[in-house]
Design a protein around this motif. Structure first.
Motif, PDB file in Angstrom:
ATOM      1  N   THR A   2     -28.627  90.166 -23.041  1.00 32.97           N
ATOM      2  CA  THR A   2     -28.090  89.933 -24.386  1.00 32.97           C
ATOM      3  C   THR A   2     -29.184  89.655 -25.418  1.00 32.97           C
ATOM      4  O   THR A   2     -29.038  90.002 -26.576  1.00 32.97           O
ATOM      5  N   LEU A   3     -30.288  89.045 -24.985  1.00 39.94           N
ATOM      6  CA  LEU A   3     -31.383  88.786 -25.922  1.00 39.94           C
ATOM      7  C   LEU A   3     -31.963  90.095 -26.449  1.00 39.94           C
ATOM      8  O   LEU A   3     -32.190  90.251 -27.647  1.00 39.94           O
ATOM      9  N   ARG A   4     -32.166  91.051 -25.556  1.00 38.98           N
ATOM     10  CA  ARG A   4     -32.677  92.362 -25.985  1.00 38.98           C
ATOM     11  C   ARG A   4     -31.670  93.074 -26.876  1.00 38.98           C
ATOM     12  O   ARG A   4     -32.047  93.726 -27.849  1.00 38.98           O
ATOM     13  N   ASP A   5     -30.388  92.963 -26.540  1.00 41.65           N
ATOM     14  CA  ASP A   5     -29.353  93.574 -27.380  1.00 41.65           C
ATOM     15  C   ASP A   5     -29.372  92.961 -28.776  1.00 41.65           C
ATOM     16  O   ASP A   5     -29.253  93.666 -29.773  1.00 41.65           O
ATOM     17  N   ASP A   6     -29.509  91.635 -28.848  1.00 47.95           N
ATOM     18  CA  ASP A   6     -29.579  90.944 -30.142  1.00 47.95           C
ATOM     19  C   ASP A   6     -30.810  91.381 -30.928  1.00 47.95           C
ATOM     20  O   ASP A   6     -30.747  91.578 -32.136  1.00 47.95           O
ATOM     21  N   GLN A   7     -31.937  91.553 -30.239  1.00 47.20           N
ATOM     22  CA  GLN A   7     -33.158  91.987 -30.913  1.00 47.20           C
ATOM     23  C   GLN A   7     -33.005  93.407 -31.448  1.00 47.20           C
ATOM     24  O   GLN A   7     -33.410  93.710 -32.562  1.00 47.20           O
ATOM     25  N   LEU A   9     -30.208  94.866 -32.260  1.00 54.35           N
ATOM     26  CA  LEU A   9     -29.276  94.793 -33.386  1.00 54.35           C
ATOM     27  C   LEU A   9     -29.999  94.300 -34.635  1.00 54.35           C
ATOM     28  O   LEU A   9     -29.818  94.845 -35.719  1.00 54.35           O
ATOM     29  N   GLY A  10     -30.852  93.293 -34.463  1.00 53.93           N
ATOM     30  CA  GLY A  10     -31.629  92.776 -35.589  1.00 53.93           C
ATOM     31  C   GLY A  10     -32.543  93.828 -36.178  1.00 53.93           C
ATOM     32  O   GLY A  10     -32.676  93.946 -37.399  1.00 53.93           O
ATOM     33  N   GLU A  11     -33.166  94.632 -35.338  1.00 53.51           N
ATOM     34  CA  GLU A  11     -34.039  95.703 -35.807  1.00 53.51           C
ATOM     35  C   GLU A  11     -33.242  96.769 -36.554  1.00 53.51           C
ATOM     36  O   GLU A  11     -33.691  97.287 -37.576  1.00 53.51           O
ATOM     37  N   GLU A  12     -32.062  97.092 -36.053  1.00 51.28           N
ATOM     38  CA  GLU A  12     -31.217  98.092 -36.717  1.00 51.28           C
ATOM     39  C   GLU A  12     -30.779  97.587 -38.089  1.00 51.28           C
ATOM     40  O   GLU A  12     -30.771  98.350 -39.061  1.00 51.28           O
ATOM     41  N   ILE A  13     -30.425  96.324 -38.180  1.00 49.24           N
ATOM     42  CA  ILE A  13     -30.031  95.742 -39.471  1.00 49.24           C
ATOM     43  C   ILE A  13     -31.204  95.798 -40.448  1.00 49.24           C
ATOM     44  O   ILE A  13     -31.031  96.172 -41.609  1.00 49.24           O
TER      45      ILE A  13
END
Length: 75
Positions: A2-7, A9-13
């Motif tokens: 989930t940490l990588r998924d959150d990262q 997502l943050g990069e995409e935003i």
């Protein structure tokens, strides 16, 4: 993970925000008159766009109106 998924997502935003800022800064002043060639090029680009109905900030970019609606607004 989930940490990588959150990262990711943050990069995409961040990418979307940068792209939006670039689109806004490259936008044309709405009071400037365009030449015929510019208008034709813009319409071609608009037709090729994946979402031509909205501006980068999410506002409507165009509206479809009937002849009656146009006449009513011009009165």
């Amino acid at each position: 993970d989930t940490l990588r998924d959150d990262q990711k997502l943050g990069e995409e935003i961040k990418r979307r925000r940068i792209a939006t800022a670039m689109a806004r800064s490259g936008a044309m002043n709405r009071t400037r008159r365009m030449a015929q060639e510019e208008l034709e090029s813009l319409m071609e680009s608009l037709a090729e766009s994946t979402n031509p109905s909205y501006t980068p900030s999410g506002n409507p970019g165009m509206t479809v109106m009937t002849e009656e609606e146009i006449a009513k607004r011009l009165k």
